[in-house]
Design a protein around this motif. Structure first.
Motif, PDB file in Angstrom:
ATOM      1  N   SER A  51       1.006  -1.166  -0.083  1.00  7.30           N
ATOM      2  CA  SER A  51      -0.180   0.050  -0.047  1.00  7.30           C
ATOM      3  C   SER A  51       0.965   1.062  -0.068  1.00  7.30           C
ATOM      4  N   LEU A  52       1.910   1.349   0.430  1.00  4.50           N
ATOM      5  CA  LEU A  52       3.189   2.429   0.558  1.00  4.50           C
ATOM      6  C   LEU A  52       4.147   2.205  -0.827  1.00  4.50           C
ATOM      7  N   LEU A 114      10.755  -4.510  12.761  1.00  2.98           N
ATOM      8  CA  LEU A 114      11.618  -4.218  11.509  1.00  2.98           C
ATOM      9  C   LEU A 114      11.940  -2.615  11.850  1.00  2.98           C
ATOM     10  N   ILE A 115      10.768  -1.716  12.189  1.00  2.00           N
ATOM     11  CA  ILE A 115      11.134  -0.273  11.993  1.00  2.00           C
ATOM     12  C   ILE A 115      11.549   0.265  13.411  1.00  2.00           C
ATOM     13  N   ARG A 116      11.675  -0.687  14.506  1.00  2.00           N
ATOM     14  CA  ARG A 116      11.937  -0.278  15.762  1.00  2.00           C
ATOM     15  C   ARG A 116      13.471   0.360  15.512  1.00  2.00           C
ATOM     16  N   ASP A 117      14.162  -0.446  15.072  1.00  2.00           N
ATOM     17  CA  ASP A 117      15.784   0.079  14.802  1.00  2.00           C
ATOM     18  C   ASP A 117      16.095   0.762  13.397  1.00  2.00           C
ATOM     19  N   GLY A 118      15.879   2.155  13.816  1.00  2.00           N
ATOM     20  CA  GLY A 118      15.858   2.996  12.816  1.00  2.00           C
ATOM     21  C   GLY A 118      17.178   3.007  11.894  1.00  2.00           C
ATOM     22  N   LEU A 126      13.630   1.147   3.780  1.00  2.00           N
ATOM     23  CA  LEU A 126      12.138   1.733   3.701  1.00  2.00           C
ATOM     24  C   LEU A 126      12.166   3.259   3.467  1.00  2.00           C
ATOM     25  N   VAL A 127      13.166   3.754   4.079  1.00  2.00           N
ATOM     26  CA  VAL A 127      13.209   5.111   4.301  1.00  2.00           C
ATOM     27  C   VAL A 127      13.844   5.544   2.863  1.00  2.00           C
ATOM     28  N   VAL A 136       5.013   3.802   7.940  1.00  2.00           N
ATOM     29  CA  VAL A 136       4.857   2.344   8.324  1.00  2.00           C
ATOM     30  C   VAL A 136       4.201   1.926   9.494  1.00  2.00           C
ATOM     31  N   GLU A 137       4.421   2.510  10.658  1.00  5.13           N
ATOM     32  CA  GLU A 137       3.601   2.334  11.920  1.00  5.13           C
ATOM     33  C   GLU A 137       2.403   2.758  11.926  1.00  5.13           C
TER      34      GLU A 137
END
Length: 151
Positions: A51-52, A114-118, A126-127, A136-137
């Motif tokens: 969706s992103l 996966l997104i917890r550690d930037g 992703l970024v 994402v969150e």
């Protein structure tokens, strides 16, 4: 902990291992887990990523750019270890599941892990592809609420 994984979450781990092998890497990293989430294709995690606007091809290209091609991973059939960062993703997925009061760990929990550690490879990918970690969150939370409505 794997006994708490849904079938789709288990498939993510298997697909992540396949991705690591295809890249000739000796262990499963966060980038491989991200690819596994996308390849699983039907879970909440894949739905959010699609969706992103993320595609498997775009993520693979980014993995090639930021992580060098390896020579060869373990022999087929041998289990592959997780990198410390990927291991943290799975622990974080478990924490996300517990925090939300869910009794299983799904692809959505893995994506949130996966997104917890930037600073991880997966987060950087992703970024780079325009999917901000906050976005994402938010998207994951919105979809989770549709599938797991509050009592």
């Amino acid at each position: 902990m794997y006994e708490k994984f849904t079938n789709r979450a288990r498939r993510v781990v298997v697909l992540a291992q396949e991705e690591a092998r295809m890249f000739g890497h000796p262990s499963i990293g966060t980038e491989h887990v991200l690819l596994g989430v996308l390849r699983e294709d039907e879970g909440i995690g894949a739905q959010v990523l699609k969706s992103l606007g993320l595609t498997l091809e775009d993520v693979r290209l980014r993995v090639k750019e930021i992580v060098r091609q390896g020579q060869a991973g373990p022999n087929p059939g041998e289990p592959m270890p997780f990198t410390p960062s990927a291991g943290e993703v799975l622990a974080s997925a478990n924490q996300e599941s517990l925090r939300r009061g869910h009794d299983r760990i799904g692809t959505e929990h893995i994506l949130l892990g996966l997104i917890r550690d930037g600073e991880s490879a997966a987060s950087r990918i992703l970024v780079t592809l325009g999917a901000g970690l906050d976005q994402v969150e938010r998207s994951t939370n919105a979809l989770v609420q549709r599938y797991y409505p509050a009592p």
